[in-house]
Design an enzyme around this catalytic site. Structure first.
Site, PDB file in Angstrom:
ATOM      1  N   ASP A  32       0.808  -1.220   0.000  1.00 25.82           N
ATOM      2  CA  ASP A  32       0.000   0.000   0.000  1.00 25.82           C
ATOM      3  C   ASP A  32       0.840   1.269   0.000  1.00 25.82           C
ATOM      4  OD1 ASP A  32      -2.284  -1.664   0.185  1.00 25.82           O
ATOM      5  OD2 ASP A  32      -1.891  -1.890   2.325  1.00 25.82           O
ATOM      6  N   LYS A  35       1.766   2.164  -5.145  1.00 29.11           N
ATOM      7  CA  LYS A  35       2.274   1.583  -6.405  1.00 29.11           C
ATOM      8  C   LYS A  35       1.337   1.886  -7.572  1.00 29.11           C
ATOM      9  CE  LYS A  35       2.086  -2.457  -4.367  1.00 29.11           C
ATOM     10  NZ  LYS A  35       1.879  -2.076  -2.970  1.00 29.11           N
ATOM     11  N   GLY A  59      -4.618  -4.175  -3.884  1.00 26.64           N
ATOM     12  CA  GLY A  59      -5.599  -3.107  -4.031  1.00 26.64           C
ATOM     13  C   GLY A  59      -4.836  -1.858  -4.402  1.00 26.64           C
ATOM     14  N   HIS A  60      -4.920  -1.471  -5.663  1.00 26.36           N
ATOM     15  CA  HIS A  60      -4.152  -0.319  -6.152  1.00 26.36           C
ATOM     16  C   HIS A  60      -5.126   0.806  -6.483  1.00 26.36           C
ATOM     17  CE1 HIS A  60      -0.598  -3.090  -7.529  1.00 26.36           C
ATOM     18  NE2 HIS A  60      -0.891  -3.208  -6.264  1.00 26.36           N
ATOM     19  N   GLN A 253       2.480  -6.398  -4.738  1.00 26.53           N
ATOM     20  CA  GLN A 253       2.568  -6.084  -3.313  1.00 26.53           C
ATOM     21  C   GLN A 253       3.916  -5.439  -2.973  1.00 26.53           C
ATOM     22  OE1 GLN A 253       1.191  -9.281  -4.030  1.00 26.53           O
ATOM     23  NE2 GLN A 253      -0.880  -8.713  -3.458  1.00 26.53           N
TER      24      GLN A 253
END
Ligand code: GDP
Ligand code: IMO
Ligand code: MG
Length: 452
Positions: A32, A35, A59-60, A253
């Site tokens: 988180d 990215k 989750g981007h 990640q």
């Protein structure tokens, strides 16, 4: 005697022809870091964007012209019209989430190829994930419950269902039954208490994950939409590089939760460093590996976190930085910037320059600290979970600043205390900082140094 002449030219022909640029964006912490935002920015100048590992545990978040996109599976380049985006063979693909994100591909007119060798996350993998977490009780990992670990386990056991198997219902059924695969998965679920300790309805799958017929029907429902995107992403990436194009690789990640590097149980099940790209895509010798780090540290789920601020300061950072999981909504654990951990991530991920995000979140703090080192841990030591579990941080104070910096676009307009904080990071890690993010929006960047 005839001597063989092996010169660089005639020995290295295959590699020498890969003349395009290879840029990697990798998280340099526990996830988180921002990215998604960086991939979106760098994608403007790239010809191809590749998601090379991981699955919908990611989750981007991209914030573009007031609209927020929360992407889990497809490359963050899909919001750019005409951009070629690849989902590589090293990833694990959730069919429903993939189909949901296809709407963005269609809306923006980006181009997508899904590797036909990427593994499928089956609903039963999610059931196993939930079963394992429930069985572990207090020592659970705090996974995203997206079935990632069980799907990767099947990949390494050489029996996962591939996207390419979805082109025919009979082939899919045959693969699921091959060698007792399906029966073994169901037996594992029963052993883990899926259906007893874990209520299947709580998994919200809309089907029975333990039913073979329902699993086949579930897969085929999405297969129709996905099959037109199947292809050989490795071949495409190699061809594009041969043509001199720029390929951008997006890590799912953070480096610190790579399977290898924390070396324990609280990591995720794939490798997001350039090594992960080499292993799955057969691509080497990267031009730039850009490590994304927040100006502080967060972690989601269980696992050691030496600089965690389990107090009102951490809560303040959580609220100001909106530190709630993009995938699960869980409150992220917050703490001071952990420089030994960042240094370690840079070393093991081969990072060549840094981007610092969320500097704006530190505005207005009464006190600002970084962790310089851990007591009794050498700079070069491997930071396994065991080491991190007992690490005692040595902190250094920095002058805080009070100004709101979200509208700053030029480094000269940053308060000098904020500038000094960046110098501190640069000097402590020994890598240049390419740019600084001061807000969630695409434009909220200072000194963005894109390659030309
Ligand atoms: P990723 O998983 O590394 O792509 O990061 P996430 O999207 O899960 O989390 C980063 C969060 O911080 C998202 O909500 C972003 O919109 C937000 N964000 C990114 N950069 C900045 C920044 O510089 N300042 C602030 N305040 N928010 C940011
Ligand atoms: P992004 O892309 C933060 C963490 C989970 C858990 C561990 C294992 O947003 O940076 P898994 O479901 O992968 O088996 O969970 O890994 N984790 C993440 N933490 N950001 C992520 O992705 C993560 N993906 C997995 O919280 O601790
Ligand atoms: Mg995230």
């Amino acid at each position: 005697m005839v001597k063989l002449s092996i010169t660089r030219q005639n020995a290295g022909g295959i590699h020498m022809s890969r003349i395009g640029k290879k840029i990697v964006i990798v998280g340099a912490q526990w996830g988180d870091e921002g990215k998604g935002k960086l991939v979106d920015l760098y994608a403007e100048k790239a010809d191809v964007v590749v998601r090379y590992e991981g699955g919908s545990n990611a989750g981007h978040t991209l914030v573009i012209a007031g609209r927020t996109y929360k992407l889990h599976l497809l490359p963050s380049g899909i919001v750019r019209s005409g951009k070629l985006c690849l989902f590589g063979p090293g990833g694990v693909f959730d069919l429903k989430i993939g189909c949901d994100e296809l709407a963005i591909v269609r809306e923006h007119g980006s181009r997508l190829v899904l590797d036909r060798n990427a593994s499928v996350v089956l609903p039963i993998h999610r059931a196993i994930d939930a079963g394992r977490e429930a069985a572990a009780g207090k020592s659970k990992i705090g996974t995203t419950l997206k079935g990632i670990g069980p799907a990767y386990a099947d990949f390494w056991l050489r029996r996962s269902i591939k996207l390419g198997h979805l082109t025919s219902e009979s082939k899919l059924r045959e693969k699921l039954l091959d060698g007792g695969y399906w029966d073994e998965l169901v037996a594992l679920c029963v052993h883990l208490g899926v259906g007893t300790r874990v209520d299947i309805n709580d998994l919200k799958l809309g089907m029975d994950p333990l039913s073979l017929d329902e699993t086949v029907a579930w897969c085929m429902r999405y297969a129709d939409q996905l099959c037109e995107y199947l292809g050989d992403t490795r071949k495409i990436a190699h061809e594009r590089l041969d043509k001199g194009e720029t390929v951008l690789f997006e890590s799912a990640q953070g480096a610190l939760i790579s399977t290898h590097f924390e070396g324990g149980k609280f990591c995720t099940s794939s490798s997001r460093t350039p090594g992960g790209i080499s292993t799955s895509m057969g691509i080497y010798n990267f031009d730039e590996v850009i490590g994304v780090t927040k100006a502080y540290t967060t972690r989601v789920g269980a696992g050691p976190f030496p600089t965690e601020l389990d107090n009102e300061v951490g809560e303040g950072i959580r609220q100001k930085g909106a530190e709630f999981g993009t995938t699960t909504g869980r409150a992220r654990r917050c703490g001071w910037l952990d420089l030994p951990a960042l240094r370690y991530a840079c070393r093991v991920a081969g990072i060549t320059k840094l981007v610092v995000t969320k500097l704006d979140v530190l505005s207005g703090l009464a006190r600002l600290q970084t962790c310089e080192a851990y007591e009794d841990v050498d700079k070069g030591d491997t930071l396994t979970e065991d080491v991190l579990e007992t690490a005692v941080p040595i902190y250094e104070d920095h002058e805080p600043w009070s100004e709101d910096i979200t509208s700053v676009r030029d480094v000269n307009d940053l308060p000098s205390a904020a500038e000094n904080y960046l110098y501190k990071i640069r000097d402590s890690i020994g890598l240049p900082i390419a740019s600084v993010s001061v807000g969630p929006d695409r434009e909220a960047m200072v000194d963005l140094e894109l390659w030309s």
